[in-house]
Scaffold this motif. Structure first.
Motif, PDB file in Angstrom:
ATOM      1  N   GLN A   2      44.435   9.973  53.670  1.00  0.00           N
ATOM      2  CA  GLN A   2      45.795   9.474  53.507  1.00  0.00           C
ATOM      3  C   GLN A   2      46.432   9.227  54.867  1.00  0.00           C
ATOM      4  OE1 GLN A   2      48.288  12.008  51.215  1.00  0.00           O
ATOM      5  NE2 GLN A   2      50.093  10.765  51.464  1.00  0.00           N
ATOM      6  N   TYR A  30      64.841  12.207  44.174  1.00  0.00           N
ATOM      7  CA  TYR A  30      64.291  11.954  42.845  1.00  0.00           C
ATOM      8  C   TYR A  30      63.911  10.486  42.654  1.00  0.00           C
ATOM      9  CZ  TYR A  30      65.955  16.620  42.146  1.00  0.00           C
ATOM     10  OH  TYR A  30      66.165  17.975  42.291  1.00  0.00           O
ATOM     11  N   SER A  31      63.898   9.738  43.741  1.00  0.00           N
ATOM     12  CA  SER A  31      63.512   8.329  43.654  1.00  0.00           C
ATOM     13  C   SER A  31      61.999   8.220  43.443  1.00  0.00           C
ATOM     14  CB  SER A  31      63.898   7.587  44.937  1.00  0.00           C
ATOM     15  OG  SER A  31      63.086   8.026  46.009  1.00  0.00           O
ATOM     16  N   TYR A  32      61.567   7.062  43.007  1.00  0.00           N
ATOM     17  CA  TYR A  32      60.144   6.822  42.793  1.00  0.00           C
ATOM     18  C   TYR A  32      59.354   7.063  44.072  1.00  0.00           C
ATOM     19  CZ  TYR A  32      55.779   4.414  41.852  1.00  0.00           C
ATOM     20  OH  TYR A  32      54.450   4.119  41.727  1.00  0.00           O
ATOM     21  N   ASP A  33      59.881   6.572  45.190  1.00  0.00           N
ATOM     22  CA  ASP A  33      59.171   6.730  46.467  1.00  0.00           C
ATOM     23  C   ASP A  33      59.029   8.195  46.854  1.00  0.00           C
ATOM     24  OD1 ASP A  33      58.704   4.005  47.033  1.00  0.00           O
ATOM     25  OD2 ASP A  33      60.785   3.783  47.674  1.00  0.00           O
ATOM     26  N   LEU A  35      59.032  10.793  44.882  1.00  0.00           N
ATOM     27  CA  LEU A  35      58.184  11.518  43.931  1.00  0.00           C
ATOM     28  C   LEU A  35      56.708  11.143  44.056  1.00  0.00           C
ATOM     29  CD1 LEU A  35      60.474  11.425  40.770  1.00  0.00           C
ATOM     30  CD2 LEU A  35      60.044  13.368  42.288  1.00  0.00           C
ATOM     31  N   THR A  36      56.426   9.959  44.560  1.00  0.00           N
ATOM     32  CA  THR A  36      55.036   9.510  44.637  1.00  0.00           C
ATOM     33  C   THR A  36      54.457   9.526  46.047  1.00  0.00           C
ATOM     34  OG1 THR A  36      55.726   7.194  44.830  1.00  0.00           O
ATOM     35  CG2 THR A  36      55.257   8.036  42.600  1.00  0.00           C
ATOM     36  N   ASN A  37      55.307   9.724  47.053  1.00  0.00           N
ATOM     37  CA  ASN A  37      54.846   9.723  48.429  1.00  0.00           C
ATOM     38  C   ASN A  37      55.232  11.050  49.085  1.00  0.00           C
ATOM     39  OD1 ASN A  37      54.444   9.322  51.173  1.00  0.00           O
ATOM     40  ND2 ASN A  37      55.068   7.174  51.105  1.00  0.00           N
ATOM     41  N   PRO A  38      54.311  12.006  49.140  1.00  0.00           N
ATOM     42  CA  PRO A  38      54.635  13.325  49.702  1.00  0.00           C
ATOM     43  C   PRO A  38      55.072  13.274  51.167  1.00  0.00           C
ATOM     44  CG  PRO A  38      52.379  13.277  48.839  1.00  0.00           C
ATOM     45  CD  PRO A  38      52.948  11.914  48.672  1.00  0.00           C
ATOM     46  N   ARG A  41      58.750  12.353  51.090  1.00  0.00           N
ATOM     47  CA  ARG A  41      59.536  13.512  50.617  1.00  0.00           C
ATOM     48  C   ARG A  41      59.651  14.568  51.719  1.00  0.00           C
ATOM     49  NH1 ARG A  41      61.867  15.312  45.654  1.00  0.00           N
ATOM     50  NH2 ARG A  41      62.205  17.520  45.893  1.00  0.00           N
TER      51      ARG A  41
END
Length: 60
Positions: A2, A30-33, A35-38, A41
């Motif tokens: 990654q 809590y956005s899609y980005d 939540l899907t991109n550690p 976050r």
């Protein structure tokens, strides 16, 4: 493997959030980005000094 660098758009979004009140960047967690991109976050939590586990419960 990654890639641990943030896309320019997400880096720009963090810069925009720094000028806004806390409710905006709390919502961004809590956005899609986020939540899907550690990596994104983690960067949000680091920039805004957020506890990744959340607040502690009140003392009794």
């Amino acid at each position: 493997m990654q890639d641990d660098t943030l896309p320019v758009a997400l880096q720009k979004r963090i810069e925009e959030l720094k000028d806004l009140e806390s409710s905006y960047w709390e919502d961004e967690l809590y956005s899609y980005d986020a939540l899907t991109n550690p990596t994104y976050r983690d960067e949000l939590e680091r920039c805004f000094k957020l506890d990744p586990l959340g607040p502690l419960p009140p003392r009794l």
